[in-house]
Design an enzyme around this catalytic site. Structure first.
Site, PDB file in Angstrom:
ATOM      1  N   ASP A 171      26.056  45.288  57.919  1.00  0.00           N
ATOM      2  CA  ASP A 171      24.645  45.442  57.555  1.00  0.00           C
ATOM      3  C   ASP A 171      24.055  46.605  58.372  1.00  0.00           C
ATOM      4  OD1 ASP A 171      22.312  43.135  56.421  1.00  0.00           O
ATOM      5  OD2 ASP A 171      21.670  44.890  57.548  1.00  0.00           O
ATOM      6  N   HIS A 225      24.690  38.584  47.620  1.00  0.00           N
ATOM      7  CA  HIS A 225      25.448  38.899  48.845  1.00  0.00           C
ATOM      8  C   HIS A 225      25.355  37.731  49.803  1.00  0.00           C
ATOM      9  CE1 HIS A 225      21.341  40.434  49.252  1.00  0.00           C
ATOM     10  NE2 HIS A 225      21.410  40.088  50.526  1.00  0.00           N
ATOM     11  N   GLN A 260      15.082  37.252  49.839  1.00  0.00           N
ATOM     12  CA  GLN A 260      15.998  38.229  49.231  1.00  0.00           C
ATOM     13  C   GLN A 260      15.264  39.557  49.031  1.00  0.00           C
ATOM     14  OE1 GLN A 260      17.765  37.089  45.443  1.00  0.00           O
ATOM     15  NE2 GLN A 260      19.345  38.661  45.578  1.00  0.00           N
TER      16      GLN A 260
HETATM   17  P1  AMP Z   1      18.568  40.102  51.773  1.00  0.00           P
HETATM   18  O1  AMP Z   1      17.241  40.175  52.500  1.00  0.00           O
HETATM   19  O2  AMP Z   1      19.236  38.777  51.854  1.00  0.00           O
HETATM   20  O3  AMP Z   1      18.438  40.620  50.359  1.00  0.00           O
HETATM   21  O4  AMP Z   1      19.529  41.083  52.585  1.00  0.00           O
HETATM   22  C1  AMP Z   1      19.606  42.455  52.356  1.00  0.00           C
HETATM   23  C2  AMP Z   1      20.327  43.028  53.539  1.00  0.00           C
HETATM   24  O5  AMP Z   1      20.879  44.269  53.155  1.00  0.00           O
HETATM   25  C3  AMP Z   1      19.442  43.309  54.759  1.00  0.00           C
HETATM   26  O6  AMP Z   1      19.961  42.604  55.875  1.00  0.00           O
HETATM   27  C4  AMP Z   1      19.521  44.819  54.934  1.00  0.00           C
HETATM   28  O7  AMP Z   1      19.528  45.214  56.285  1.00  0.00           O
HETATM   29  C5  AMP Z   1      20.830  45.145  54.242  1.00  0.00           C
HETATM   30  N1  AMP Z   1      20.929  46.473  53.665  1.00  0.00           N
HETATM   31  C6  AMP Z   1      20.028  47.103  52.880  1.00  0.00           C
HETATM   32  N2  AMP Z   1      20.493  48.316  52.507  1.00  0.00           N
HETATM   33  C7  AMP Z   1      21.727  48.439  53.073  1.00  0.00           C
HETATM   34  C8  AMP Z   1      22.717  49.465  53.053  1.00  0.00           C
HETATM   35  N3  AMP Z   1      22.529  50.606  52.401  1.00  0.00           N
HETATM   36  N4  AMP Z   1      23.877  49.240  53.733  1.00  0.00           N
HETATM   37  C9  AMP Z   1      24.064  48.094  54.409  1.00  0.00           C
HETATM   38  N5  AMP Z   1      23.162  47.086  54.454  1.00  0.00           N
HETATM   39  C10 AMP Z   1      22.011  47.261  53.795  1.00  0.00           C
END
Ligand code: AMP
Ligand code: ZN
Length: 133
Positions: free
Chosen positions: A30, A99, A93
């Protein structure tokens, strides 16, 4: 989904810190980690949330989560591991491609994954139990 960032990451169109991949999944770090080792499991095919996820992939995702969590835990020597999966904006989310979060936990480090415990109300209990009867 042409405009989905996790589709692009999962399929290698956008670079990521990839820990593992196979035909179905890409496992990445992440970019905004809650703790050292915060990892995401992304299916390569698009499903917005768990309800859209194919049953077979759902099963494989949990088996993969177990394998990655064990490796992270042994390698980072963390004290615990949260495996979290958010569905819907109200559940936190922010990226609408299914994910799973693997969040290593370290003794004494508060990263804010807590909730207030209310009491189970009788009427709620009856209503919910009826859904399954
Ligand atoms: P959620 O809030 O469960 O939808 O989690 C989304 C997660 O994706 C968050 O923890 C972000 O930090 C992570 N995230 C968003 N964009 C990226 C990216 N380009 N590469 C890696 N992680 C990401
Ligand atoms: Zn997607």
């Amino acid at each position: 989904m042409s405009d989905c960032i996790f589709c692009k990451i999962a399929n290698g169109e956008i670079p990521s810190a990839t820990l593992f991949q196979d035909d179905d999944f890409r496992v990445i770090l992440d970019v905004g980690p809650a703790s050292k080792g915060h990892t995401l499991i992304l299916p390569k095919s698009h499903a917005a949330n768990i309800y859209e996820l194919d049953d077979e992939l759902a099963g494989k995702a949990f088996i993969l989560a177990k394998k990655i969590a064990r490796k992270l835990s042994e390698g980072l020597k963390c004290d615990g591991m949260n495996i979290i999966q958010n569905n819907g904006q109200s559940a936190g989310q922010t990226v609408f491609h299914f994910h799973m979060h693997l969040i290593p936990r370290y003794e004494g480090q508060d990263i804010g994954i807590e909730w207030h415990h209310a009491e189970l109300k009788q009427e709620d209990k009856e209503e919910i139990m009826k859904l399954f009867s």
